[in-house]
Design a protein around this motif. Structure first.
Motif, PDB file in Angstrom:
ATOM      1  N   SER A   1       0.835  -1.203   0.000  1.00  0.00           N
ATOM      2  CA  SER A   1       0.000   0.000   0.000  1.00  0.00           C
ATOM      3  C   SER A   1       0.871   1.256   0.000  1.00  0.00           C
ATOM      4  CB  SER A   1      -0.916   0.018   1.234  1.00  0.00           C
ATOM      5  OG  SER A   1      -0.152   0.085   2.419  1.00  0.00           O
ATOM      6  N   THR A   2       0.372   2.297  -0.658  1.00  0.00           N
ATOM      7  CA  THR A   2       1.020   3.609  -0.656  1.00  0.00           C
ATOM      8  C   THR A   2      -0.033   4.626  -0.254  1.00  0.00           C
ATOM      9  OG1 THR A   2       2.453   2.934  -2.472  1.00  0.00           O
ATOM     10  CG2 THR A   2       2.331   5.282  -1.988  1.00  0.00           C
ATOM     11  N   VAL A   3       0.209   5.341   0.829  1.00  0.00           N
ATOM     12  CA  VAL A   3      -0.792   6.270   1.359  1.00  0.00           C
ATOM     13  C   VAL A   3      -0.153   7.636   1.575  1.00  0.00           C
ATOM     14  CG1 VAL A   3      -2.379   6.761   3.266  1.00  0.00           C
ATOM     15  CG2 VAL A   3      -2.026   4.401   2.526  1.00  0.00           C
ATOM     16  N   ILE A   4      -0.801   8.674   1.038  1.00  0.00           N
ATOM     17  CA  ILE A   4      -0.441  10.056   1.362  1.00  0.00           C
ATOM     18  C   ILE A   4      -1.570  10.630   2.198  1.00  0.00           C
ATOM     19  CG2 ILE A   4       0.114  12.344   0.485  1.00  0.00           C
ATOM     20  CD1 ILE A   4       1.038  11.025  -2.099  1.00  0.00           C
ATOM     21  N   LEU A   5      -1.265  10.982   3.430  1.00  0.00           N
ATOM     22  CA  LEU A   5      -2.260  11.549   4.339  1.00  0.00           C
ATOM     23  C   LEU A   5      -2.156  13.066   4.346  1.00  0.00           C
ATOM     24  CD1 LEU A   5      -1.960   9.343   7.571  1.00  0.00           C
ATOM     25  CD2 LEU A   5      -3.808   9.287   5.883  1.00  0.00           C
ATOM     26  N   PRO A   6      -3.301  13.757   4.432  1.00  0.00           N
ATOM     27  CA  PRO A   6      -3.212  15.199   4.704  1.00  0.00           C
ATOM     28  C   PRO A   6      -2.545  15.416   6.052  1.00  0.00           C
ATOM     29  CG  PRO A   6      -5.457  14.540   4.110  1.00  0.00           C
ATOM     30  CD  PRO A   6      -4.689  13.287   4.368  1.00  0.00           C
ATOM     31  N   ARG A   7      -1.958  16.577   6.254  1.00  0.00           N
ATOM     32  CA  ARG A   7      -1.337  16.875   7.544  1.00  0.00           C
ATOM     33  C   ARG A   7      -2.418  16.937   8.615  1.00  0.00           C
ATOM     34  NH1 ARG A   7       2.125  21.809   8.170  1.00  0.00           N
ATOM     35  NH2 ARG A   7       0.457  22.838   7.001  1.00  0.00           N
ATOM     36  N   MET A   8      -2.181  16.219   9.708  1.00  0.00           N
ATOM     37  CA  MET A   8      -3.163  16.192  10.791  1.00  0.00           C
ATOM     38  C   MET A   8      -2.487  15.769  12.078  1.00  0.00           C
ATOM     39  SD  MET A   8      -5.326  12.720   9.777  1.00  0.00           S
ATOM     40  CE  MET A   8      -5.780  13.281   8.149  1.00  0.00           C
ATOM     41  N   ALA A   9      -3.183  15.992  13.184  1.00  0.00           N
ATOM     42  CA  ALA A   9      -2.663  15.602  14.486  1.00  0.00           C
ATOM     43  C   ALA A   9      -2.436  14.097  14.533  1.00  0.00           C
ATOM     44  CB  ALA A   9      -3.637  16.045  15.584  1.00  0.00           C
ATOM     45  N   GLU A  10      -1.458  13.690  15.349  1.00  0.00           N
ATOM     46  CA  GLU A  10      -1.057  12.281  15.377  1.00  0.00           C
ATOM     47  C   GLU A  10      -2.217  11.329  15.684  1.00  0.00           C
ATOM     48  OE1 GLU A  10       0.036   8.474  16.581  1.00  0.00           O
ATOM     49  OE2 GLU A  10      -0.673   9.968  18.036  1.00  0.00           O
ATOM     50  N   PRO A  11      -3.100  11.606  16.658  1.00  0.00           N
ATOM     51  CA  PRO A  11      -4.214  10.677  16.887  1.00  0.00           C
ATOM     52  C   PRO A  11      -5.125  10.551  15.676  1.00  0.00           C
ATOM     53  CG  PRO A  11      -3.946  12.172  18.756  1.00  0.00           C
ATOM     54  CD  PRO A  11      -3.083  12.703  17.659  1.00  0.00           C
ATOM     55  N   MET A  12      -5.300  11.627  14.933  1.00  0.00           N
ATOM     56  CA  MET A  12      -6.117  11.586  13.727  1.00  0.00           C
ATOM     57  C   MET A  12      -5.423  10.765  12.641  1.00  0.00           C
ATOM     58  SD  MET A  12      -7.481  15.536  13.643  1.00  0.00           S
ATOM     59  CE  MET A  12      -8.701  15.287  12.355  1.00  0.00           C
TER      60      MET A  12
END
Length: 727
Positions: A490-501
């Protein structure tokens, strides 16, 4: 360089009731930066209770009283989760929705209404229908009217509970059945001797006179002992025959609230003057499911509407560290009560106020309320070009339309073909085919191993759903070659967000992906994640095939073309971004995108001469790839190409995906293609997780189609040149 602000708080609205709908509408016009909003609701629409009697009476259509949560969620920048919340883990701050991973929250609000179910009444669950929740009741009522008209059900209705709701429903049911040319028999039952206790004497008199005038039988001071298939049985044994029994007695809380550990009053969430649960500062509750501890009020929609600006202010305050605002409910309010026909009574002061003009007054108020949601404020979604920007910006942006997601977010076919043309032929002996096919093919024992990679820009705000779609989409290349899925990265790009999110979002993505991949026989072996401007999910997959894998070449004159899924997802999702697609249309498209093609591939592969999956370059583009590789042509029967629900409607409105123009640049290779024809335009619509397109021997097509529910014969292969002719 500009970077979008990171996400730091999760706000979850449980239920799409009146208060939450108004909050979502206002939030869209002024969102709080850094807050990710989720709306959870059992269905894509939420009915407005004030217009229910009018629906039952036949004055309104279903869509007139329903709030479509799909465009509302888009307006609010929220993700919409279709499901019924069944529990809250307050220690972990997780909301449980069956069938999907838990949803985390920093702040939650509950607006799930009430039920008029009577679980303690024997036979009620099997033979009656509660008036609330409204959606299920409206469905059951429409079915009953159809059956009564057809003579399959007696036009007899019994309503249990003679409060305002019961009286309105009894009169509405009588009017609708009479208008249908039937001879209705309506009975209204209440265990108390005195009915309509919540209205003033003048309004009560008007309603009692109307019940008598309409021939509604009123039975008071008698309890229902049980409900049977043929009607209700009273204490003492008297039977009241009925084709439909409706429960409208009292207001019951949703049972799962009792498992949350929240402080409850008679089963309703006890809230303070700020609408916050008195024993949990992270949870709010509004509408009928809440009990106002500081100023108890009866269950009425007017309070839900008046609570909305206070809830909005307090959700903002908790998210930003601001000051809470107290809600002080009004002591009294105007009741406008329907009388079946287009007449109503007003309960105000102690004067008898009734007539057609009162109904018109009520109708005006109700329609005005619904216009807020049927005509959402226009939002400018197009990227703004700053002053002094480089030349060519407008051409790349594409006329101001927001960029599409899914497989519509890719370069055009000509751009890709030009880039691939510069690659050298394979140098390795074990690489059996060069670039340009659906997947790379490596020699592997007596067969071959295929390998493919794909990633998608998110087309839904729900990471779990997006992961399921992305996995199904990536598997398409493996299935198209007749291979069995093997392993996935898998390759995932996450938006910037707080670590728990981040952690919660990754859990949802991996859960969705694993469900799809494991069902297809593949294991997730690892992958890579990073952060970026927006959510992107992709997979690299391997598959195994015995013998020679299917490819784009091999199509023969006389072959039949079979398509296994309807097209139109690019148009529907482009319309969703513009707030012009309906909830059912969007949900049907998302559901189709998740539908796996492994079984279809297993049926087609042994017989097919060639096969591909229909994705970003549209049906016409992918068919042309097969024709060019095989040196043949095709006649396509446009009318037999299956379309997704709503695709033709939206195409007729002129809605196009941002990749459409590049796809349509090959229209000169399709004889008879008229891009102004909405059905023909859909041939160039980019698909995400589309179906398989197979060329099979003509004499095998009938048996194959019989084994493939939902598949369609869409054309025939001819001698070359490589062109498509619309037949």
């Amino acid at each position: 360089m500009h970077h979008p602000l990171p996400l730091t708080r999760d706000l979850v609205l449980i239920g799409g009731g009146h208060t939450h709908a108004l909050v979502a509408r206002a939030w869209g016009m002024k969102p709080v930066p850094g807050v990710r909003v989720t709306i959870i609701n059992p269905g894509p629409t939420a009915p407005y209770s004030g217009m229910l009697p009018g629906l039952i009476a036949g004055h309104y259509t279903r869509d007139q009283l329903e709030i479509d949560l799909v465009p509302l969620a888009r307006h609010a920048g929220a993700r919409l989760v279709i499901g019924r919340a069944q529990g809250i883990d307050r220690a972990q701050r997780l909301i449980h929705v069956p069938g999907r991973p838990p949803i985390r929250y920093d702040i939650a609000s509950i607006d799930i209404g009430i039920t008029s179910d009577l679980p303690d009444l024997p036979g009620f669950a099997d033979h009656a229908v509660p008036a609330k929740p409204l959606g299920a009741f409206a469905d059951r009522w429409e079915d009953f009217v159809i059956q009564a008209r057809a003579g399959e059900a007696a036009p007899r209705v019994t309503v249990i509970g003679a409060g305002v709701a019961g009286v309105e429903l009894a009169l509405a049911a009588r009017h609708r059945l009479a208008q249908a040319g039937l001879s209705p028999e309506i009975t209204l039952i209440d265990a108390a001797g005195d009915v309509l206790r919540d209205v003033r004497p003048a309004a009560k008199a008007a309603l009692m006179d109307q019940l008598a005038a309409q021939g509604v039988r009123l039975r008071t001071g008698v309890a229902v002992e049980r409900v049977e298939a043929g009607g209700a049985v009273l204490a003492g044994g008297e039977a009241i025959p009925a084709g439909l029994v409706i429960g409208a007695a009292g207001a019951r809380p949703q049972g799962w609230l009792a498992t949350t550990g929240l402080d409850l009053t008679d089963g309703f969430v006890t809230v303070d003057r700020h609408l916050r649960a008195i024993n949990d500062p992270h949870i709010f509750a509004v509408g009928d499911c809440a009990h106002l501890s500081h100023d108890p009020r009866p269950k009425a929609g007017v309070y839900a509407v008046r609570e909305a600006p206070h809830l909005l202010a307090n959700l903002r305050a908790v998210a930003t560290g601001g000051r809470l605002r107290a809600y002080r409910p009004q002591k009294d309010y105007l009741k406008l009560i329907s009388m079946g026909g287009q007449r109503a009574a007003a309960d105000r002061l102690n004067r008898r106020i009734e007539g057609a003009w009162v109904w018109r007054w009520k109708d005006h108020i109700d329609r005005k309320f619904m216009r807020q949601f049927h005509q959402l404020p226009a939002m400018d979604l197009a990227p703004h070009i700053p002053h002094g920007a480089a030349l060519g910006m407008e051409e790349v942006i594409g006329g101001g339309q927001p960029p599409c997601g899914g497989c519509a977010a890719k370069p055009g076919a000509a751009t890709l073909a030009g880039a691939l043309a510069g690659l050298a032929p394979p140098a390795r002996a074990d690489m059996l085919r060069g670039p340009g096919d659906d997947a790379a093919i490596l020699a592997h024992g007596t067969g071959a191993q295929v390998i493919t990679t794909d990633h998608l820009r998110a087309l839904t705000e729900d990471p779990y759903l997006m992961a399921r779609i992305a996995a199904t989409h990536a598997l398409g290349d493996i299935w198209a070659m007749g291979a069995t899925p093997q392993a996935a990265l898998s390759t995932v790009i996450l938006p910037r967000m707080a670590e728990p999110m981040q952690a919660a979002t990754l859990r949802e993505i991996l859960a969705g992906a694993e469900e799809v991949l494991s069902a297809a026989g593949a294991d997730i072996a690892g992958g890579h994640s990073s952060t970026g401007a927006e959510l992107t999910i992709g997979f690299t997959l391997t598959g195994l095939v015995q013998g020679t894998p299917l490819g784009l070449n091999g199509v023969r004159p006389g072959d039949t073309l079979i398509l296994t899924k309807p097209i139109g997802s690019g148009t529907i999702m482009a319309a969703e971004m513009q707030g012009r697609a309906t909830g059912p249309e969007v949900l049907a498209a998302l559901d189709t995108m998740q539908h796996p093609q492994g079984e279809a591939a297993a049926v087609l592969a042994p017989k097919a001469h060639a096969m591909t999956d229909v994705t970003g370059y549209g049906l016409a583009g992918h068919l042309m790839s097969m024709l060019r590789a095989s040196g043949v042509g095709a006649v396509l029967d446009l009318d037999t190409v299956p379309l997704l629900q709503g695709a033709l409607r939206l195409s007729t409105l002129g809605i196009r995906s941002t990749l459409f123009a590049q796809n349509a640049s090959m229209a000169d290779q399709v004889d008879g293609a008229d891009l102004t024809d909405p059905r023909a335009a859909l041939l160039f619509d980019p698909q995400t997780a589309g179906g398989l397109l197979a060329a099979v021997p003509g004499d095998a097509a009938k048996a194959l189609l019989a084994a493939l529910p939902g598949a369609a014969r869409i054309g025939t292969v001819t001698e070359g040149p490589a062109r498509i002719r619309l037949g």
